[in-house]
Design a protein around this motif. Structure first.
Motif, mmCIF file in Angstrom:
data_model
loop_
_atom_site.group_PDB
_atom_site.id
_atom_site.type_symbol
_atom_site.label_atom_id
_atom_site.label_comp_id
_atom_site.label_asym_id
_atom_site.label_seq_id
_atom_site.Cartn_x
_atom_site.Cartn_y
_atom_site.Cartn_z
ATOM 1 N N ASP A 198 0.835 -1.206 0.000
ATOM 2 C CA ASP A 198 0.000 0.000 0.000
ATOM 3 C C ASP A 198 0.867 1.252 0.000
ATOM 4 N N ALA A 199 1.924 1.234 0.811
ATOM 5 C CA ALA A 199 2.833 2.379 0.873
ATOM 6 C C ALA A 199 3.539 2.585 -0.455
ATOM 7 N N LEU A 200 3.924 1.494 -1.094
ATOM 8 C CA LEU A 200 4.599 1.600 -2.387
ATOM 9 C C LEU A 200 3.661 2.180 -3.442
ATOM 10 N N GLU A 201 2.426 1.710 -3.444
ATOM 11 C CA GLU A 201 1.466 2.208 -4.431
ATOM 12 C C GLU A 201 1.233 3.707 -4.268
ATOM 13 N N ARG A 202 1.245 4.189 -3.031
ATOM 14 C CA ARG A 202 1.084 5.631 -2.788
ATOM 15 C C ARG A 202 2.320 6.417 -3.207
ATOM 16 N N ALA A 203 3.496 5.771 -3.131
ATOM 17 C CA ALA A 203 4.750 6.499 -3.307
ATOM 18 C C ALA A 203 5.172 6.675 -4.756
ATOM 19 N N VAL A 204 4.761 5.767 -5.647
ATOM 20 C CA VAL A 204 5.267 5.817 -7.017
ATOM 21 C C VAL A 204 4.327 6.605 -7.911
ATOM 22 N N GLY A 205 4.893 7.120 -8.997
ATOM 23 C CA GLY A 205 4.119 7.974 -9.883
ATOM 24 C C GLY A 205 3.644 7.317 -11.156
ATOM 25 N N GLY A 206 4.174 6.139 -11.491
ATOM 26 C CA GLY A 206 3.814 5.464 -12.723
ATOM 27 C C GLY A 206 2.780 4.378 -12.498
ATOM 28 N N PRO A 207 2.478 3.611 -13.554
ATOM 29 C CA PRO A 207 1.505 2.515 -13.418
ATOM 30 C C PRO A 207 2.009 1.427 -12.478
ATOM 31 N N VAL A 208 1.083 0.834 -11.734
ATOM 32 C CA VAL A 208 1.428 -0.171 -10.731
ATOM 33 C C VAL A 208 0.522 -1.381 -10.890
ATOM 34 N N ARG A 209 1.108 -2.563 -10.775
ATOM 35 C CA ARG A 209 0.329 -3.797 -10.709
ATOM 36 C C ARG A 209 0.721 -4.547 -9.444
ATOM 37 N N ARG A 210 -0.228 -5.297 -8.904
ATOM 38 C CA ARG A 210 -0.029 -5.998 -7.636
ATOM 39 C C ARG A 210 -0.401 -7.473 -7.792
ATOM 40 N N LEU A 211 0.453 -8.334 -7.273
ATOM 41 C CA LEU A 211 0.175 -9.772 -7.220
ATOM 42 C C LEU A 211 0.390 -10.234 -5.791
ATOM 43 N N VAL A 212 -0.624 -10.877 -5.201
ATOM 44 C CA VAL A 212 -0.526 -11.414 -3.850
ATOM 45 C C VAL A 212 -0.826 -12.909 -3.907
ATOM 46 N N PRO A 213 0.190 -13.752 -4.087
ATOM 47 C CA PRO A 213 -0.046 -15.192 -4.165
ATOM 48 C C PRO A 213 -0.546 -15.742 -2.823
ATOM 49 N N GLU A 214 -1.571 -16.551 -2.881
ATOM 50 C CA GLU A 214 -2.161 -17.130 -1.672
ATOM 51 C C GLU A 214 -1.277 -18.247 -1.126
ATOM 52 N N GLY A 215 -1.110 -18.260 0.191
ATOM 53 C CA GLY A 215 -0.338 -19.318 0.837
ATOM 54 C C GLY A 215 1.155 -19.205 0.626
ATOM 55 N N CYS A 216 1.623 -18.053 0.187
ATOM 56 C CA CYS A 216 3.038 -17.875 -0.155
ATOM 57 C C CYS A 216 3.745 -17.039 0.903
ATOM 58 N N ASP A 217 4.999 -17.413 1.199
ATOM 59 C CA ASP A 217 5.790 -16.694 2.191
ATOM 60 C C ASP A 217 6.627 -15.591 1.528
ATOM 61 N N HIS A 218 7.793 -15.304 2.098
ATOM 62 C CA HIS A 218 8.638 -14.202 1.633
ATOM 63 C C HIS A 218 9.366 -14.508 0.324
ATOM 64 N N TYR A 219 9.239 -15.739 -0.175
ATOM 65 C CA TYR A 219 10.023 -16.157 -1.339
ATOM 66 C C TYR A 219 9.139 -16.643 -2.478
ATOM 67 N N PRO A 220 8.359 -15.769 -3.087
ATOM 68 C CA PRO A 220 7.463 -16.203 -4.166
ATOM 69 C C PRO A 220 8.195 -16.780 -5.370
ATOM 70 N N TYR A 221 9.421 -16.356 -5.624
ATOM 71 C CA TYR A 221 10.154 -16.885 -6.779
ATOM 72 C C TYR A 221 10.573 -18.335 -6.562
ATOM 73 N N LEU A 222 10.546 -18.803 -5.321
ATOM 74 C CA LEU A 222 10.825 -20.208 -5.020
ATOM 75 C C LEU A 222 9.544 -21.003 -4.790
ATOM 76 N N VAL A 223 8.545 -20.390 -4.162
ATOM 77 C CA VAL A 223 7.311 -21.092 -3.809
ATOM 78 C C VAL A 223 6.391 -21.253 -5.021
ATOM 79 N N CYS A 224 6.250 -20.215 -5.813
ATOM 80 C CA CYS A 224 5.352 -20.270 -6.981
ATOM 81 C C CYS A 224 6.032 -19.623 -8.194
ATOM 82 N N PRO A 225 7.161 -20.192 -8.644
ATOM 83 C CA PRO A 225 7.912 -19.566 -9.737
ATOM 84 C C PRO A 225 7.122 -19.443 -11.028
#
Length: 250
Positions: A198-225
Motif C-alpha cells: 500500500d505504501a509503495l502504491e502511494r509512493a510511485v508515480g507510474g503505473p502499478v500492478r499488484r500480485l498477492v499469491p495465496e499461501g506464499c511466504d517471503h520467497y514467491p520466486y521459489l514457492v510459486c515460480p
C-alpha cells in the motif's frame, strides 16, 4: 564481484536481479534463467559484496546500506557492464534498492518481491524467528550451501535490522519512481505486511500492478515460480497497462 550473465535479445532491456539480505547468485536457484528464457531477455545476476562468493565486507553495514548499494555500488556495476535502462527484479531489501535506483536513474520497469518501504514490527518478529532458526541449525545449514562466509552474512544482516537505529528506517521520502512497477508479496510473508505494498502504491508515480499469491511466504520466486514468471512476462509485454490488482492461488 560474483556475477552471472545470461544471453538473450540484445535489443531488449536486460533483467538485473537484486537479491535480499540473505541472498546471492546461488540462492536465486533456476528462477533468473527461467525468467530470462520466458521474456527473451539478457540477464545479470550478482552477489553483493559480503554475500555469496563476493568476498567479505571491509566494514559492518550501516543503517544506510540499502541507499548506499542503490545509489553508489549498483550504478558503478551497471556502468562497468554498460547496462542502461534495465528491468530491475528485486527481492526483499533488493526490491528496496531497485526502487531507490529507479528514483535516480532511468529504468524500463521495476519488479519487486516482498519489498521493504519502512521498518515495521513484522520485520522484527520475522528476524527474531530467523535468529532462532539459525541458532538451532536449519537456517545456518542452508546459508552454508550458498555463501562463503554464512555467519558473517547472517550476523551482519540481522544486527542492522534489529538495531535501534534501524527502527526509524524508511525509503518512502526518497522514492521518485515513474517507471511501471510490478509488486509481488505472499499473503503469508513472514518479514512484512501487505501495508508495505500500500505504501509503495502511494509512493510511485507510474503505473502499478499488484500480485498477492495465496499461501506464499517471503520467497514467491521459489514457492510459486510459474505464477511469478507468467505475471512478470505479461507485465513486461503489456507495459503494466491497466494497473491491475491480481490474485494468485498455489
Amino acid at each position: 564481484m560474483e556475477h552471472v550473465l545470461i544471453d538473450g535479445d540484445p535489443d531488449r532491456a536486460p533483467l538485473v536481479f537484486l537479491h535480499g539480505g540473505l541472498g546471492c547468485v546461488a540462492a536465486w536457484g533456476r528462477f533468473p534463467a527461467a525468467l530470462a528464457a520466458a521474456t527473451g531477455r539478457r540477464a545479470l545476476v550478482y552477489s553483493r559484496l559480503g554475500n555469496g562468493g563476493s568476498g567479505r565486507l571491509p566494514s559492518p553495514r550501516t543503517a544506510r546500506y540499502v541507499h548506499e548499494h542503490a545509489w553508489s555500488e549498483l550504478p558503478e556495476l551497471l556502468d562497468l557492464l554498460d547496462i542502461r535502462e534495465p528491468v530491475l527484479v528485486g527481492h526483499s531489501d533488493g526490491g528496496s534498492a531497485a526502487l531507490l535506483y529507479a528514483s535516480v536513474r532511468p529504468v524500463e520497469a521495476v519488479v519487486v518481491m516482498g519489498p521493504h518501504l519502512y521498518f515495521e514490527e513484522e520485520n522484527r518478529i520475522g528476524i527474531e524467528a530467523a535468529k532462532a532458526s539459525y541458532a538451532a541449525g536449519p537456517l545456518a545449514r542452508r546459508l552454508a550451501l550458498v555463501h562463503d562466509d554464512p555467519a558473517s552474512v547472517f550476523e551482519g544482516w540481522s544486527a542492522v535490522w534489529l538495531s535501534e537505529e534501524f527502527r526509524g528506517w524508511s525509503i518512502e521520502q526518497d522514492l521518485k519512481v515513474s517507471a511501471p512497477v510490478l509488486m509481488i508479496q505472499g499473503d503469508r510473508d513472514e518479514y512484512g505486511s501487505l501495508a508495505q505494498l500500500d505504501a509503495l502504491e502511494r509512493a510511485v508515480g507510474g503505473p502499478v500492478r499488484r500480485l498477492v499469491p495465496e499461501g506464499c511466504d517471503h520467497y514467491p520466486y521459489l514457492v510459486c515460480p510459474g505464477l511469478v514468471i507468467d505475471t512478470v512476462t505479461d507485465f513486461l509485454a503489456t507495459g503494466a497497462r491497466g494497473a491491475a490488482a491480481l490474485g494468485g492461488a498455489l
